[in-house]
Structures are given as structure tokens and as C-alpha cells.
Motif scaffolding. Structure first.
Motif, PDB file in Angstrom:
ATOM      1  N   ILE A  36       0.972  -1.036   0.072  1.00 39.39           N
ATOM      2  CA  ILE A  36       0.075  -0.064  -0.075  1.00 39.39           C
ATOM      3  C   ILE A  36       0.912   1.104   0.027  1.00 39.39           C
ATOM      4  N   THR A  37       1.113   1.885  -0.999  1.00 42.53           N
ATOM      5  CA  THR A  37       1.899   2.901  -1.343  1.00 42.53           C
ATOM      6  C   THR A  37       1.270   4.170  -1.941  1.00 42.53           C
ATOM      7  N   ASP A  38       2.124   5.204  -2.495  1.00 40.22           N
ATOM      8  CA  ASP A  38       1.745   6.271  -3.184  1.00 40.22           C
ATOM      9  C   ASP A  38       1.843   6.368  -4.831  1.00 40.22           C
ATOM     10  N   SER A  39       2.435   5.400  -5.378  1.00 39.54           N
ATOM     11  CA  SER A  39       2.817   5.759  -6.730  1.00 39.54           C
ATOM     12  C   SER A  39       3.090   4.233  -7.298  1.00 39.54           C
ATOM     13  N   GLU A  40       2.716   4.123  -8.632  1.00 41.03           N
ATOM     14  CA  GLU A  40       3.000   2.786  -9.088  1.00 41.03           C
ATOM     15  C   GLU A  40       4.440   2.381  -9.242  1.00 41.03           C
ATOM     16  N   VAL A  41       5.121   3.531  -9.384  1.00 41.53           N
ATOM     17  CA  VAL A  41       6.871   3.483  -9.403  1.00 41.53           C
ATOM     18  C   VAL A  41       7.387   3.357  -8.236  1.00 41.53           C
ATOM     19  N   SER A  42       6.665   3.383  -6.990  1.00 44.76           N
ATOM     20  CA  SER A  42       7.334   3.538  -5.882  1.00 44.76           C
ATOM     21  C   SER A  42       8.148   1.979  -5.771  1.00 44.76           C
ATOM     22  N   PRO A  43       9.180   2.072  -4.931  1.00 51.60           N
ATOM     23  CA  PRO A  43       9.993   0.988  -4.865  1.00 51.60           C
ATOM     24  C   PRO A  43       9.244  -0.336  -4.096  1.00 51.60           C
ATOM     25  N   LEU A  44       8.353   0.097  -3.427  1.00 52.54           N
ATOM     26  CA  LEU A  44       7.404  -1.036  -2.871  1.00 52.54           C
ATOM     27  C   LEU A  44       6.505  -1.554  -3.529  1.00 52.54           C
ATOM     28  N   ALA A  45       5.867  -0.658  -4.521  1.00 52.94           N
ATOM     29  CA  ALA A  45       4.895  -1.217  -5.576  1.00 52.94           C
ATOM     30  C   ALA A  45       5.680  -2.076  -6.562  1.00 52.94           C
ATOM     31  N   GLN A  46       7.060  -1.690  -6.988  1.00 59.65           N
ATOM     32  CA  GLN A  46       7.726  -2.616  -7.832  1.00 59.65           C
ATOM     33  C   GLN A  46       8.230  -3.807  -7.500  1.00 59.65           C
ATOM     34  N   LEU A  47       8.286  -4.153  -5.998  1.00 63.52           N
ATOM     35  CA  LEU A  47       8.552  -5.358  -5.532  1.00 63.52           C
ATOM     36  C   LEU A  47       7.520  -6.143  -4.813  1.00 63.52           C
ATOM     37  N   ALA A  48       5.963  -5.728  -5.218  1.00 69.79           N
ATOM     38  CA  ALA A  48       4.715  -6.400  -4.758  1.00 69.79           C
ATOM     39  C   ALA A  48       4.323  -7.120  -5.872  1.00 69.79           C
ATOM     40  N   ASP A  49       3.472  -8.228  -5.119  1.00 67.28           N
ATOM     41  CA  ASP A  49       2.580  -8.932  -6.112  1.00 67.28           C
ATOM     42  C   ASP A  49       1.317  -8.200  -6.436  1.00 67.28           C
ATOM     43  N   TYR A  50       0.861  -7.377  -5.428  1.00 61.70           N
ATOM     44  CA  TYR A  50      -0.447  -6.591  -5.512  1.00 61.70           C
ATOM     45  C   TYR A  50      -0.015  -5.259  -4.969  1.00 61.70           C
ATOM     46  N   ALA A  51      -0.194  -4.057  -5.882  1.00 63.66           N
ATOM     47  CA  ALA A  51       0.218  -3.006  -5.358  1.00 63.66           C
ATOM     48  C   ALA A  51      -1.106  -2.183  -5.464  1.00 63.66           C
ATOM     49  N   PHE A  52      -1.444  -1.306  -4.164  1.00 54.74           N
ATOM     50  CA  PHE A  52      -2.323  -0.407  -4.234  1.00 54.74           C
ATOM     51  C   PHE A  52      -1.735   1.068  -3.955  1.00 54.74           C
ATOM     52  N   VAL A  53      -2.204   1.946  -4.900  1.00 51.79           N
ATOM     53  CA  VAL A  53      -1.689   3.352  -4.878  1.00 51.79           C
ATOM     54  C   VAL A  53      -2.681   4.174  -4.411  1.00 51.79           C
ATOM     55  N   THR A  54      -2.610   4.934  -3.294  1.00 50.66           N
ATOM     56  CA  THR A  54      -3.263   6.010  -2.709  1.00 50.66           C
ATOM     57  C   THR A  54      -2.632   7.281  -2.767  1.00 50.66           C
ATOM     58  N   THR A  55      -3.675   8.195  -2.676  1.00 49.70           N
ATOM     59  CA  THR A  55      -3.145   9.535  -2.831  1.00 49.70           C
ATOM     60  C   THR A  55      -3.005  10.122  -1.438  1.00 49.70           C
ATOM     61  N   THR A  56      -1.769  10.841  -1.130  1.00 54.56           N
ATOM     62  CA  THR A  56      -1.506  11.220   0.286  1.00 54.56           C
ATOM     63  C   THR A  56      -1.339  12.853   0.293  1.00 54.56           C
ATOM     64  N   ASP A  57      -1.955  13.367  -0.525  1.00 44.17           N
ATOM     65  CA  ASP A  57      -1.833  15.133  -0.378  1.00 44.17           C
ATOM     66  C   ASP A  57      -2.400  15.490   1.221  1.00 44.17           C
ATOM     67  N   SER A  58      -1.695  16.463   1.534  1.00 41.41           N
ATOM     68  CA  SER A  58      -1.968  17.130   2.812  1.00 41.41           C
ATOM     69  C   SER A  58      -1.808  18.520   2.903  1.00 41.41           C
ATOM     70  N   ILE A  59      -2.383  19.506   3.484  1.00 46.52           N
ATOM     71  CA  ILE A  59      -2.157  20.879   3.221  1.00 46.52           C
ATOM     72  C   ILE A  59      -0.937  21.095   4.207  1.00 46.52           C
ATOM     73  N   GLY A  60      -0.442  20.056   5.128  1.00 46.77           N
ATOM     74  CA  GLY A  60       0.718  20.445   5.995  1.00 46.77           C
ATOM     75  C   GLY A  60       1.969  20.096   5.395  1.00 46.77           C
ATOM     76  N   HIS A  61       2.841  19.969   6.161  1.00 47.26           N
ATOM     77  CA  HIS A  61       4.305  19.629   5.726  1.00 47.26           C
ATOM     78  C   HIS A  61       4.642  18.332   5.417  1.00 47.26           C
ATOM     79  N   SER A  62       3.637  17.251   5.846  1.00 46.79           N
ATOM     80  CA  SER A  62       3.753  16.070   5.459  1.00 46.79           C
ATOM     81  C   SER A  62       2.878  15.176   4.595  1.00 46.79           C
ATOM     82  N   VAL A  63       2.807  14.078   4.372  1.00 51.99           N
ATOM     83  CA  VAL A  63       1.779  13.387   3.597  1.00 51.99           C
ATOM     84  C   VAL A  63       1.000  12.853   4.473  1.00 51.99           C
ATOM     85  N   SER A  64      -0.390  12.519   4.030  1.00 52.50           N
ATOM     86  CA  SER A  64      -1.319  12.101   4.766  1.00 52.50           C
ATOM     87  C   SER A  64      -1.690  10.542   4.744  1.00 52.50           C
TER      88      SER A  64
END
Lengths: 287, 287, 287, 287
Positions: free
Chosen positions: A216-244
Motif C-alpha cells: 500500500i503505497t503512493d505511486s506505481e513506480v514506488s520501490p514498494l510497488a515494484q517489489l509487490a505482487d499486488y500494489a495499491f496506490v493511494t493519494t496522500t495529499d495534505s495541506i501540511g508539511h507531510s503526507v497523509s
């Protein structure tokens, strides 16, 4: 700081003067900046249908010393690839007024959920539910901002009777869990930009051991997605300094609902035992 | 199982034959079923402007043995007051098809966020941001389904430089943290139905010690809200057997953004130190 | 504060004037003060070979209102049954000089180990090693001062390949682990005076579920020992205000050594996997 | 596998034929094998009063390719420098009979305590008690086999009113704690062979920030001791495959006793608050 637009503009204005093979690279890069942010020169060359040398020459034509320098410029263009300190600095140039924080935060979150539902493939979702249902043992891994969805998932799975363990910090506890993984087990790894080295190493170890991997990650090309059998991309926008991690919380809730509908008797039996244990310990205000 | 509608209908059909003072109780109960689900007979009497004896007689007129029996019927009417096993049993009578789980889960979550934004009072939000900003020490408490937002809050506050501690399980660790609370400290307690006894005891202890209390909960009449200086009600609907902490994750993100905009220099200094520590430990895939 | 001697002296001076049946109680109480500190009136009556009424009359002859009052006086006589604050107050009446703290602390610990080795029955030790060897799953429970030996045991078992989980705090995490216990599993519960209610409830739950139980505790009549299939009594003296888990650490080390000698191939295979995982994560200074 | 004796013997038999300057190295190495196991060639040269080139020539005279190869041979000679798998393999060549495990384990532990008390300098002990007494905030770090004493120390300090935090795993939680360290704070780091990289990095970070450092470790030349203001060496022998934290538990108990005698009123006030909190939560079997 360069914006994503800046690199695109640079390529666009140089485009007409590029030799034909470099034009192929140019088109690919403009259309796939996310991929390029992580891909090796060989991967870009292969996708663009040119040689690696052509990719390097393209970079030099644009004025970069080499491919890594173009890649760095592209990464700088994505605010999600900034450090948290850089993100906050950028935010502070046009801060949200305090009166608007609530409204903007919640509307950002509604968008996170709307975008994420479009990114989830129902077939992959069902396949992942299958894998979770039949795993001999489940290891959930997620640290920092990913610890909340990791805990939500492991707690919910434990409550409905799954053999699950969770690690929210790296180091020794994670290594010990990894050393016990066997074929037939399932790894669910949650991680967003900025990806933690240990999360990636965990996925790699699981792949070597022959353990099925859900990311469960934030991009299809994230290294976690690339190593997964099943990858789920979620959007992580936040108005703050970090991701949500909010959209991943929504995804976890969907997984848990699907799993309990899939095997209602086992789920009910587990829930009743948990209720008994809570009552025995007098944990709840209302029994 | 009785529905909330069932008790309302029962009262409505009995209404015209009630003596005048019982009509006052009837109106109050129909309009304030959530409150009645938790309030004592004395509280209902006071709010309805009648004597406690009148409330009891009203219950008996309706056919209940006494006030606790009416209260139990009302509670049964709210699915959120069921045990998790009861909730799942109800869900299974009309289960969501697996194809629809994703869509329904995510649309439920969008509603959670929309409803919650309407429930948050911006003035209370700003006042709570003030309290967090000036607290000498912050203790965040949340277990089970409330552990994910509790961890998200404590992690985010720690990253931006606040003196925060978190307890996600009860027993000894919680007692030790409570024993160290002092006036000037702040308690942020997160808890949803089914309320944990220890969360309520924590709020009560903090009140006795003179510690300011923020509650993130699911009802204005939840025992956590009633013990709080600032209470935030979030909607926790889920298509599964349990409740969802998603809207509280959204609220926490808003708090963290508001706090970092409020004191940008301190936040930046803290973020930079965290970046340094991450780099020193080589934690991140991309430095 | 009454000393243990005080109650004995009181009984001794009253002894000659007691009726014959009360003399039986008197002898039993003087010889078994530890047992009496926890036993019910019925248990004392049965052991002393008299009726419960005789035990109560004996208490009243000595000037106590009833059996609970005698029991309270006996408990007060044992410093280990004091609260930690009471213990420290007593220590402070004759504090150890700072120069002697080190010497006295370490000599107390040598005694703890010497006494404990005499208290451990080798046959019970081997039987417990058998149980651990064949358990389908192992749950280790210990909070507060018992968390260090609990962690040492679970970490060591995990490193040599056992399917072990640990809970060092009560509340929700403990209840969830209990709800998953099945016959064939093993519970190892560690607890010293002052016994935590949840540790006792844990043993009781495990007994009801049909789970084998090992207790590491500080008295044969501790409630944990009484609920255990195999009980190990360790000495917990400390020159400080609390009790020391040191002898239980020694016992755990003996268990782990015996287990690794019992199944060397499995242990070696597990240790090598852990070494691989540590190396993969580059955790160690020297590979 | 080479024994420590083997390298000594090798040096001894070569001794008479060595040039005078290499004899200085030879004597130093035989007398300080532990130091040499970790020291750089420059450090050995300085201590032996020769040039680095002489040290290297000495190694080559003995038949080693260079200094690192002599160092490796020396390390191999110490069983404590083996991996846990290597240690167990060695143990299994002459395993302790199961009947003797208990007796041997406990007598090893008595020796651990006896040796450790000789290794602790009372003046350093008192100085460390001073530092703990006056620290603005205390961070205790220890993972794996060092987590039990780390937890015992942090729990005991918290109970008697010290502002303490503990990290028993590496990764993000440790980095966040490090990012918050300030001058005036105190770091207590516990670590034994095999030293974890993050423990050493933690000491180094603390030194850079200007934080006072106490190490509880197993050798004066351990990297933790070398980075500490106050180092305590404990003996960690075990009949099993790993090392034992038992003597460090004894040391922690001595620290806690000394600290409570040093400030009795604060300690009593803290203990009473903890008792109140335990009672409020009804945690104890006997109030």
C-alpha cells in the motif's frame, strides 16, 4: 526550486531541435515524469525504445551533466519528493489562513479518497482479499506516517481472527519477524514517500523467501510497488508539511469489510471471543 | 432488535394519551435519543423540566419497568451501540456484494468527512490549537481502533517539535503516565463507541489533577466529551463490523497543519533536526 | 507497622489458653504465614483439620474482628506485601549508606540467585522445557517489573525459532491475545508481588480455554502459582523500594539454554536466519 | 576456530626472534587482546610506543597479510565475538547435560555478579548517580538482549519520578528521540556484543549535541564505552548461545536504590502518586 512544469517547459522548448531518437526520449520523459523520477537509465531507454547512450545524450543536450542530474531536477519538481522541511518552507510562502485550515484540510481529504477509489483496481482488490484469506501467517509492516494504517490493519485483522503480527519500527524487531517468514505467509507493507530503506529491504527479503507481497503505497513506480505482487496506490495529499495516510485508512477499512463478508462464521466466532475477553477484563464502559 | 425508529414510533403513538408533564418528557426523548442513551434519570428530568418521578412514570406508561429499560431500548436502536458481533450479524442480513465493497466503503468515508467538517466548530478548533501550542507536556491516549489516530497525532507532533508522549494500551504504562501529569500539561484522549473504561478514567484523573483535556470522540454525549474542555465529534460510520477512525485522521491532519503554520520557525527547526537524524541513521531510500 | 514476628508472638503468648481445636489453627498459622496471607478461611480450616467456624473463633480469641483482619495483620508483617511507598518509608528509617549501595545490592542479588536455585525443582524444570518445546504457540505475559524477564524470554525464544508473542501491557492488546488462545498453546505468565489483576485474570482465562500454564512468580501461594500447571518461585529481594526481577532473568536464561540444547538443529537453523536478517539490514557493527 | 590462546602461543614462540621494536608490539598485543580486537593500527602503535609501520611488519612477521588479519584472528579467539550461531555450534561440541543446565546456568550468573561488582568503580557509580539526579530529561536506549535492562531502568526511573523515555527498537522512533536531545539531557545506552550499529550512532549523535552519556556494556574497549562519559562494564557470560543481561539488571537495581536514597521525599511523592493511579485503575489484586 524547479517545478515539474519547469523541466517540461525546458524539454518542450528544446524539442524541435532534437535529433529523432532524442525526441522519443523527450516525449517519454514529459509523459512519465513520475516513472523517470525513480527509473534507471536502462529502464528509460527500454521504455522509450532507444539506447542508453541516447538517453544520456538527451540529458546533455538539455544542459545536464548526465541522467542522474536530469532525474534530480525532475524529483525537485514534485513537492512530494521534497524533504518535510522543504515542503513546509514552500507552504509557508503562501500559507493557508488559520480560518481556512479546517475547510482546506477536509476538502483535500475528500479529494484523496476520490482519487484513490479511481486508482484501485477491483480485480486486484479481490485477488488481495483472496491472498489475505488464505495466508498461513500475515506480517504487516509500516513505520512513521505509515504506522497508523499498519496498526489499523493489524488490529482489525486480529479482532476478526487472522494470525497477524505487526512491526511499526525497524531494527531488531523487524529483522526477527523477517527471519521467521516462510512460503505461504503474506507480507503487507505500507509506505509512502519518503520511502524507508528498511521497508524496501523487507519487500526484497520476502520476495527472496517466496512470500506473497501486498504493497500500500503512493505511486506505481514506488520501490514498494515494484517489489509487490499486488500494489495499491493511494493519494496522500495534505495541506501540511507531510503526507497523509488517510486514503490508506479508507482502503484498510474496505479490506476488513470484504474479509468479514467473505467468511462470516469465522468472523463472528472471533468477534464473540473478543467480546468475551473484553468483558472478562471489564474493559468496556458499556458491556 | 429494536430500531431507533421503533422507540420513537412507540412514543409517538402513545403521545396523545400522555399527561402534560409526560408529554414534555416524550418530546425531549424523541428529540435527544443520543443524550438519553447515556444520561441519568436526573439529567433527563432537569433538561425536560419535570421531576425524576415523572420521567420514571413516563417509562412505565410506555410499558418499561423503569428508566434503565427505556434507555436500554434506545441504545439497542443505535447500531453504533451494538457489540461488534451484533453489528456484523446485522450487516450479514443484507451484506454488501463484494463488487460493491470498495465503492460503498469509500463513499461512506466521504460522508464521514463531510459530516465531520460540519460538526467541528472553528472557534473550538482554534482554541484547541492554542492549548496544544502552549502545553508544557502533551499526553495522547487512544487504544484499539483509536490507536491509529493517537499514533498519527503523537508522531506528527513529535516530528514538529512538541513534547508529546503517547499511550495506546492501558494498564501499567497508562497509570505511570497519569501519575506524572501536572497542571499546565494537556491530555488529548481519543475514543469511540464502545468506550473503554480506562479512557474515561484517564479523563477523570486529568480533570482532578487540573490538566486541560481535549477529546476526539463520536458523540457530544460520549463520556469523553462530557469530561473534556474541548470536544471534537467525528463521524465513524463503516460498512464493516466496527467503527472507522478515518474522520479523526482528517481532524488530526488539520491540527498538525494549523500548528505548523502557527509557529513556522520552531517547526522548521524541528523538521530539519529530524531530517538530520534520519540521514545520520541512513533511514531513507532517498536522502 | 506490625512485623511478622508480632503476630507469631501474639499467637504464642495466647497459645496455652486456647481450646484444643483452636490450638490446631494456631500451629498451622504460625507455620504457614505465607499461605494464610492469601488463603480463604475454608482453605485454612481444611488444612488445619478444623471447621471454618473454629478458624473464625480463633481470630476473635486473639482480638481480631474476623479472619480478614488476622489476614491483614499477617500481610502487614511481610515487607513484600507493602506498597512500594510503604517499603521505601521503612527502608529510609535505616538507609543504606551510598558507599554501601553497590556492595549490598550485588550481595542481595547473589542471595536471590542462591535461594532461587534451591527453590527450583529440576523435574518441574524439565517438564516445563517439554511443554515449551511442543507448544503450538506461546504467549508470554508480564508487565511493570515483570516486563524485563517477559521480554528477555520472548526475544530469546523468537531468536531460536519458537512461535512466541509477548504482551507487556494490559488492556486491549492482552484481551486480543487471550481471545486467540487455543488448546495446545502455552501461556507463560510472569508476576511478582504486587500481583496485577490482569495477570491473574489471564491465567484464569487460559485455564478455562484448556491452555497449559507456566508461572514465574515469587511464592508458592501467589495467585499465579495456584493457577499454574508448572510454577517457578524466584526470590525477588532488593535493597530498593521495589522487588527485583533478577532471579527470573537467571531462570529464563536456563530455560533458553536447555531449549537450545534440546533441539540443536532447529536452533542453529533459526540463529543462522536471524544472522542473515541482521546482516541484510546491516544492523551489527561487526558482521 | 582459533582460540585466544592460539594467537598468544604463536606470538610467544616467535618472540625471541623479533626485532626490539616488534617485541614492544608483541608484549602489548598479548597483554591487551581485548583492546586490539577493536583498536585501529594507529591506536596500537601509539600505545605500544612504536610506529604504525612497525605494527604492520609485526603482523607480517607472524604470517598475517596485515593488521586486519591479525585482528580477525584475535577476535575469533574470543567466543563472545562469535555470531550466536557460531557460539551455539561450539557449545554443542560439549553440551551441558540437561540435568546440569540449571546448576551451571545459576553458577554462571553468580560469577557474572561477582565479576561485575569488581569491575564497577564506586566513584564512577556515584558520579553517574549525580548525572541522573540532575538531568533535565533522560533517554534510555537498548535493543534485543539489552531491551530488558533498558526497560527495567526506564520503568523504575519513571516510577520514582524521573523524566525518562525509552527506545528498545531502532529506526524511526530512535531517530525522533535523538532529534529532540538537548544539552542538559542524559543518554543511557545499554549494549553488549554484538554491538548494534544504531546504538553506536546514538552515542555519537549525543556527543555531537553535547549530551552527557552513560554506557552499560561488556568491555572497556566496546565502542559504547569509548563514546561514554561514564562507562560501566558488566560480565555477560551465559551457558547458552547468547550473552546474558543479568549483571546489568543487578547494576540497574543498584542505581535505582541509590537514586531513591538520594532524594527520598521526591521518590516517596512519586511512589504515592503511582499507587494512587494504580488504585484508581484498580490494577492490583491487593490494593
Amino acid at each position: 526550486m524547479a517545478s515539474a512544469q519547469a523541466v517540461s517547459d525546458q524539454i518542450t522548448s528544446a524539442f524541435s531541435n532534437l535529433p529523432r531518437s532524442q525526441k522519443l526520449v523527450a516525449r517519454f520523459v514529459v509523459d512519465n515524469q513520475y516513472f523517470v523520477a525513480f527509473a534507471s537509465v536502462a529502464e528509460v531507454a527500454q521504455k522509450a525504445g532507444v539506447s542508453a547512450a541516447t538517453v544520456v545524450r538527451f540529458c546533455q543536450t538539455l544542459g545536464y551533466e548526465g541522467y542522474p542530474h536530469l532525474q534530480a531536477a525532475i524529483r525537485q519538481g514534485f513537492s512530494r519528493f521534497m524533504t518535510t522541511a522543504q515542503r513546509l518552507e514552500e507552504r509557508l510562502t503562501a500559507p493557508v489562513s488559520e480560518d481556512d485550515v479546517l475547510a482546506q484540510a477536509f476538502s483535500t481529504d475528500i479529494n484523496n479518497i476520490k482519487y484513490t477509489i479511481e486508482l484501485i483496481d477491483p480485480v486486484t482488490f479481490r485477488a488481495a482479499v483472496d491472498e489475505i484469506s488464505r495466508a498461513a501467517a500475515i506480517l504487516v509492516v509500516g513505520g512513521g506516517i505509515s504506522a497508523p494504517p499498519a496498526l489499523f490493519l493489524s488490529h482489525s485483522l486480529q479482532v476478526i481472527g487472522f494470525p497477524v503480527r505487526v512491526v511499526t519500527s525497524g531494527g531488531i524487531p523487524l529483522s526477527l519477524e523477517l527471519s521467521a517468514l516462510k512460503p505461504g505467509d503474506l507480507l503487507i507493507c505500507i509506505g509512502f514517500w519518503r520511502y524507508f530503506r528498511e521497508a524496501v529491504a523487507t519487500m526484497r527479503w520476502a520476495r527472496e523467501v517466496g512470500v506473497t507481497r501486498i504493497a500500500i503505497t503512493d505511486s506505481e513506480v514506488s520501490p514498494l510497488a515494484q517489489l509487490a505482487d499486488y500494489a495499491f496506490v493511494t493519494t496522500t495529499d495534505s495541506i501540511g508539511h507531510s503526507v497523509s495516510p488517510l486514503a490508506s485508512i479508507a482502503l484498510v477499512d474496505a479490506f476488513v469489510a470484504a474479509l468479514s463478508f467473505r467468511r462470516p462464521e469465522k468472523t463472528l466466532a472471533a468477534l464473540r471471543k473478543v467480546d468475551m475477553a473484553y468483558n472478562e477484563s471489564n474493559l468496556l464502559l458499556e458491556g
